[in-house]
Motif scaffolding. Structure first.
Motif, mmCIF file in Angstrom:
data_model
loop_
_atom_site.group_PDB
_atom_site.id
_atom_site.type_symbol
_atom_site.label_atom_id
_atom_site.label_comp_id
_atom_site.label_asym_id
_atom_site.label_seq_id
_atom_site.Cartn_x
_atom_site.Cartn_y
_atom_site.Cartn_z
ATOM 1 N N GLY A 1 0.982 -1.450 0.299
ATOM 2 C CA GLY A 1 0.127 0.021 -0.149
ATOM 3 C C GLY A 1 1.281 0.571 0.162
ATOM 4 N N GLY A 2 0.342 2.201 -0.920
ATOM 5 C CA GLY A 2 0.748 3.317 -0.737
ATOM 6 C C GLY A 2 2.623 3.557 -1.145
ATOM 7 N N ASN A 3 3.190 4.353 -1.137
ATOM 8 C CA ASN A 3 4.116 4.937 -1.568
ATOM 9 C C ASN A 3 5.929 4.635 -0.956
ATOM 10 O OD1 ASN A 3 3.691 5.667 -4.883
ATOM 11 N ND2 ASN A 3 3.124 7.608 -3.758
ATOM 12 N N PRO A 4 6.763 3.681 -0.951
ATOM 13 C CA PRO A 4 7.668 4.364 0.245
ATOM 14 C C PRO A 4 8.525 4.777 0.445
ATOM 15 C CG PRO A 4 8.298 2.930 -2.552
ATOM 16 C CD PRO A 4 6.972 3.348 -2.685
ATOM 17 N N LEU A 5 8.568 4.501 1.195
ATOM 18 C CA LEU A 5 9.166 6.027 1.589
ATOM 19 C C LEU A 5 10.512 5.425 2.689
ATOM 20 C CD1 LEU A 5 9.291 8.868 2.841
ATOM 21 C CD2 LEU A 5 8.221 7.539 5.588
ATOM 22 N N ILE A 6 11.875 6.072 1.826
ATOM 23 C CA ILE A 6 13.327 5.970 2.288
ATOM 24 C C ILE A 6 13.798 6.992 2.968
ATOM 25 C CG2 ILE A 6 14.659 6.533 0.198
ATOM 26 C CD1 ILE A 6 16.407 4.499 0.300
ATOM 27 N N LEU A 7 14.485 6.119 4.563
ATOM 28 C CA LEU A 7 14.552 7.497 5.588
ATOM 29 C C LEU A 7 16.269 6.515 4.942
ATOM 30 C CD1 LEU A 7 11.791 7.225 8.119
ATOM 31 C CD2 LEU A 7 12.244 8.918 6.275
ATOM 32 N N LEU A 8 16.806 8.275 5.445
ATOM 33 C CA LEU A 8 18.541 7.907 5.308
ATOM 34 C C LEU A 8 19.069 8.405 6.653
ATOM 35 C CD1 LEU A 8 19.249 8.871 1.732
ATOM 36 C CD2 LEU A 8 19.013 6.597 2.859
ATOM 37 N N LYS A 9 19.727 7.470 7.487
ATOM 38 C CA LYS A 9 20.478 8.477 8.825
ATOM 39 C C LYS A 9 21.685 7.437 8.144
ATOM 40 C CE LYS A 9 16.579 8.065 11.991
ATOM 41 N NZ LYS A 9 16.604 7.233 12.737
ATOM 42 N N ARG A 10 22.625 8.743 9.178
ATOM 43 C CA ARG A 10 24.412 8.578 8.589
ATOM 44 C C ARG A 10 24.414 6.606 8.945
ATOM 45 N NH1 ARG A 10 28.505 11.822 8.610
ATOM 46 N NH2 ARG A 10 30.757 10.896 9.827
ATOM 47 N N ASN A 11 25.251 6.913 7.885
ATOM 48 C CA ASN A 11 25.484 4.994 7.292
ATOM 49 C C ASN A 11 24.607 4.124 7.733
ATOM 50 O OD1 ASN A 11 27.689 5.737 6.946
ATOM 51 N ND2 ASN A 11 28.530 5.767 9.117
ATOM 52 N N LYS A 12 22.815 4.669 7.587
ATOM 53 C CA LYS A 12 21.993 3.840 7.495
ATOM 54 C C LYS A 12 21.006 4.164 6.799
ATOM 55 C CE LYS A 12 18.680 1.532 10.945
ATOM 56 N NZ LYS A 12 18.470 1.599 12.202
ATOM 57 N N ALA A 13 19.973 3.368 6.007
ATOM 58 C CA ALA A 13 19.346 3.389 5.251
ATOM 59 C C ALA A 13 18.244 3.045 5.558
ATOM 60 C CB ALA A 13 19.596 3.059 3.583
ATOM 61 N N THR A 14 16.364 2.830 5.676
ATOM 62 C CA THR A 14 15.706 1.456 6.064
ATOM 63 C C THR A 14 14.293 2.179 5.277
ATOM 64 O OG1 THR A 14 16.524 2.691 8.295
ATOM 65 C CG2 THR A 14 14.247 1.564 7.599
ATOM 66 N N LEU A 15 13.914 1.151 4.346
ATOM 67 C CA LEU A 15 12.740 1.775 3.542
ATOM 68 C C LEU A 15 10.960 1.071 4.482
ATOM 69 C CD1 LEU A 15 11.342 2.048 0.325
ATOM 70 C CD2 LEU A 15 11.666 -0.034 0.547
ATOM 71 N N GLU A 16 10.177 2.129 4.476
ATOM 72 C CA GLU A 16 9.283 1.812 5.690
ATOM 73 C C GLU A 16 7.882 2.028 4.461
ATOM 74 O OE1 GLU A 16 8.434 5.307 7.446
ATOM 75 O OE2 GLU A 16 9.926 4.553 9.271
ATOM 76 N N VAL A 17 7.153 0.814 4.365
ATOM 77 C CA VAL A 17 6.123 0.143 3.165
ATOM 78 C C VAL A 17 4.900 -0.077 4.248
ATOM 79 C CG1 VAL A 17 8.001 0.032 1.493
ATOM 80 C CG2 VAL A 17 7.062 -1.950 3.367
ATOM 81 N N SER A 18 4.138 0.445 3.766
ATOM 82 C CA SER A 18 2.924 -0.468 4.452
ATOM 83 C C SER A 18 1.894 -1.989 3.922
ATOM 84 C CB SER A 18 1.622 0.621 4.299
ATOM 85 O OG SER A 18 2.567 1.450 5.103
ATOM 86 N N VAL A 19 1.747 -2.819 4.170
ATOM 87 C CA VAL A 19 1.421 -4.176 3.530
ATOM 88 C C VAL A 19 -0.033 -4.213 4.178
ATOM 89 C CG1 VAL A 19 1.852 -5.910 2.706
ATOM 90 C CG2 VAL A 19 3.478 -4.882 3.493
ATOM 91 N N LEU A 20 -1.398 -4.702 3.224
ATOM 92 C CA LEU A 20 -2.418 -4.890 3.864
ATOM 93 C C LEU A 20 -2.432 -6.022 3.854
ATOM 94 C CD1 LEU A 20 -4.729 -3.606 4.355
ATOM 95 C CD2 LEU A 20 -5.884 -3.703 2.999
ATOM 96 N N ILE A 21 -2.410 -7.560 4.482
ATOM 97 C CA ILE A 21 -2.960 -8.492 4.738
ATOM 98 C C ILE A 21 -4.135 -9.008 5.070
ATOM 99 C CG2 ILE A 21 -1.854 -10.234 5.529
ATOM 100 C CD1 ILE A 21 0.328 -9.361 6.334
#
Length: 450
Positions: free
Chosen positions: A329-349
Motif C-alpha cells: 500500500g502507498g508509496n515507499p518511504l526511504i529514510l536516510l540516517k548516517r550510515n543507515k538506510a531504512t525503507l518504510e512500507v505498508s502492507v495490507l494482509i
C-alpha cells in the motif's frame, strides 16, 4: 569536528572536494585528474585531434638565401604525423578549463632550391594553451567557447635527403611557420572541442529505461561550474511511469562531504531516491492458498490463527483452505540516517475463506507497517538495493468473525512477509537504479556513504 548532515547517498568514485551545497536530485563533482583523462581520451586517444590536423592547408614558403643564394620555395607542405601528443587540464575557478596540448608535428613537402628539387621534412614542437568555457545553457545542453588560445612553437628541425640546406632556409621555415601555424592550429582546437562537447553531452543527457515500469531522464539542470578543485554538474532526474505520467520529487539542499584523492563524487538526493523506488516497487497483488508448498510456515500459521478465533465460529474451519492476500500500500518511504538506510512500507494482509458460491469470509485483515533494512551496492553502473526485514508493526483492520487480539500472530506474519513479500520486492529492485555515465567515467571501486 561536527559530522556533516547528509540527506542523500554519496558515491565516491575514486581530490579534495570542499563542501558544496547542491539542490538537484543528483549531482556530481569531477576532479581535474578525471577531467584530464576524459579529455585526453576524447581528443587524443580517439584520434580526433590528428584527424583534423591532417586537414590543415599550410601555405607555400618562398625566400632566398638557399644554395648559392638561389631562390628557395617549399610547396605541398602537409602533416604526416602527430608525435607524442599530451594533454593537461587546469580548472579555472568560476571560468572553466584551461587546456594545454603539446605535440611534435611532422610535416613534409617539396623543396626547390634553384633547380634542385627534393623532399623536405620539418619537425616542429608546438604547445597550445586555451581557455574552454561553457555558455548558452538551454534545456540541458551547453555550448563551449574556446578563448585566449595561445600557440607557441618550440624547436624546429628541418631535413632534406641531400643535407644541402643552409641556416638561412632554417630561419625562413622558422619565421614563416611562426607567422602562420598558430592561426591555423587554434581554429582546429575550437572545432575539436565542440565535437568533444557534443560527444560528452551525450553522457549527460540520457533517457534510461527502468525495467518495464518506466524511465528516468537525466539531463543537466544548470550550466557546469568550476572551482579550483572540481568540475560541478547538477542533474535533473525526471522519473516517468509507462504511459508518460511523471512521479514528482522535491529537491532539498544538502552538502557534499570533503573528498580525498577521488576521481568523482556522485550524490543522489533522498527525495529523488523515493521517486525512483515508487516507480520500481509497483508490486502486483499476491493471492495464494495457505499451504505448505506455497508458504512453508502455513501449518503453524493456521494453528496460531485457530487459537485466537472465537470458540463459536463454526465457519472459521471451512473445508476449503485458507487464502492469503498481500497488497503493498502507498508509496515507499526511504529514510536516510548516517550510515543507515531504512525503507518504510505498508502492507495490507487479508486471511479469508472462499465459499463454493464465490462468497468471501474475511477471517482477518490487518495492516503491517514494515521497516526494512537497506543494503546498497553498485553493480554494472546501477545502484542496487537489497532489503532485509527489520521492524514489523501489526494493527487490526477488520475481522468478519470477531478476532480482536492478534499479538500472538506477530512472528508468523513476519515469517510470511520474509518468505512471500521480500523476494518479490528484492526482485523488483534487483534491476538497480540506472545512473548516468557522467563523462564516460566508469563506476568502479566505488565507496558509498549515507
Amino acid at each position: 569536528m561536527t559530522p556533516l548532515k547528509l540527506f542523500g547517498i554519496v558515491f565516491f568514485c575514486g581530490l579534495l572536494l570542499p563542501s558544496q551545497e547542491v539542490l538537484s536530485g543528483l549531482s556530481c563533482a569531477v576532479s581535474p585528474r578525471a577531467m584530464q583523462k576524459v579529455l585526453s581520451d576524447a581528443v587524443i586517444g580517439s584520434g580526433l585531434l590528428e584527424q583534423h590536423l591532417r586537414g590543415l592547408v599550410l601555405p607555400n614558403m618562398m625566400g632566398g638565401g638557399g644554395l648559392l643564394n638561389s631562390p628557395t620555395s617549399i610547396t605541398g607542405l602537409h602533416l604526416v604525423q602527430v608525435r607524442l601528443p599530451r594533454l593537461s587540464v587546469v580548472l579555472l575557478p568560476g571560468i572553466g578549463i584551461q587546456l594545454t596540448i603539446g605535440a611534435k608535428l611532422q610535416l613534409s613537402g617539396n623543396c626547390l632550391v634553384g633547380l634542385l628539387s627534393e623532399l623536405i621534412d620539418i619537425l616542429v614542437d608546438v604547445n597550445i594553451t586555451a581557455s574552454i568555457k561553457c555558455t548558452n545553457f538551454e534545456s540541458g545542453t551547453v555550448q563551449v567557447v574556446t578563448e585566449d588560445c595561445l600557440c607557441v612553437l618550440g624547436v624546429i628541425k628541418v631535413k632534406v635527403l641531400s643535407g644541402l640546406l643552409t641556416l638561412s632556409v632554417n630561419e625562413m621555415v622558422l619565421r614563416q611557420l611562426t607567422a602562420t601555424l598558430p592561426g591555423l592550429l587554434c581554429p582546429v582546437i575550437d572545432i575539436v572541442m565542440n565535437l568533444v562537447n557534443i560527444q560528452l553531452l551525450g553522457t549527460l543527457n540520457a533517457v534510461i529505461p527502468v525495467g518495464k515500469t518506466g524511465t528516468v531522464h537525466y539531463q543537466l539542470a544548470s550550466i557546469p561550474y568550476t572551482s579550483g578543485k572540481f568540475l560541478g554538474l547538477d542533474f535533473d532526474g525526471v522519473v516517468k511511469q509507462v504511459g508518460g505520467s511523471t512521479i514528482p520529487h522535491d529537491s532539498s539542499p544538502s552538502v557534499l562531504p570533503p573528498l580525498m584523492d577521488r576521481l568523482m563524487v556522485m550524490r543522489m538526493g533522498q527525495n529523488f531516491l523515493r521517486a525512483m523506488l515508487t516507480l520500481m516497487l509497483q508490486m502486483p497483488t499476491q493471492t495464494f492458498p495457505c499451504t505448505s508448498d506455497v508458504f512453508p510456515g502455513a501449518n503453524r500459521f493456521q494453528e496460531a490463527l485457530w487459537t485466537i478465533a472465537p470458540a463459536g465460529c463454526s465457519r472459521c474451519r471451512g473445508t476449503s483452505p485458507l487464502n492469503i492476500k498481500l497488497v503493498l500500500g502507498g508509496n515507499p518511504l526511504i529514510l536516510l540516517k548516517r550510515n543507515k538506510a531504512t525503507l518504510e512500507v505498508s502492507v495490507l494482509i487479508q486471511i479469508f475463506l472462499k465459499g463454493l458460491n464465490g462468497s468471501i469470509l474475511n477471517l482477518l485483515t490487518l495492516k503491517a507497517d514494515l521497516g526494512l533494512n537497506v543494503r546498497l551496492s553498485i553493480v554494472g553502473g546501477r545502484l542496487v538495493l537489497q532489503l532485509t526485514l527489520g521492524r514489523t508493526s501489526l494493527s487490526l483492520d477488520s475481522s468478519d468473525v470477531g478476532i480482536s487480539n492478534i499479538s500472538t500472530l506477530n512472528p508468523h506474519f513476519s515469517s510470511l512477509i520474509a518468505e512471500r513479500l521480500l523476494p518479490g520486492m528484492n526482485g523488483a529492485l534487483g534491476m538497480g537504479i540506472p545512473l548516468p555515465s557522467v563523462l564516460g567515467i566508469p563506476l568502479l571501486e566505488v565507496d558509498i556513504q549515507i
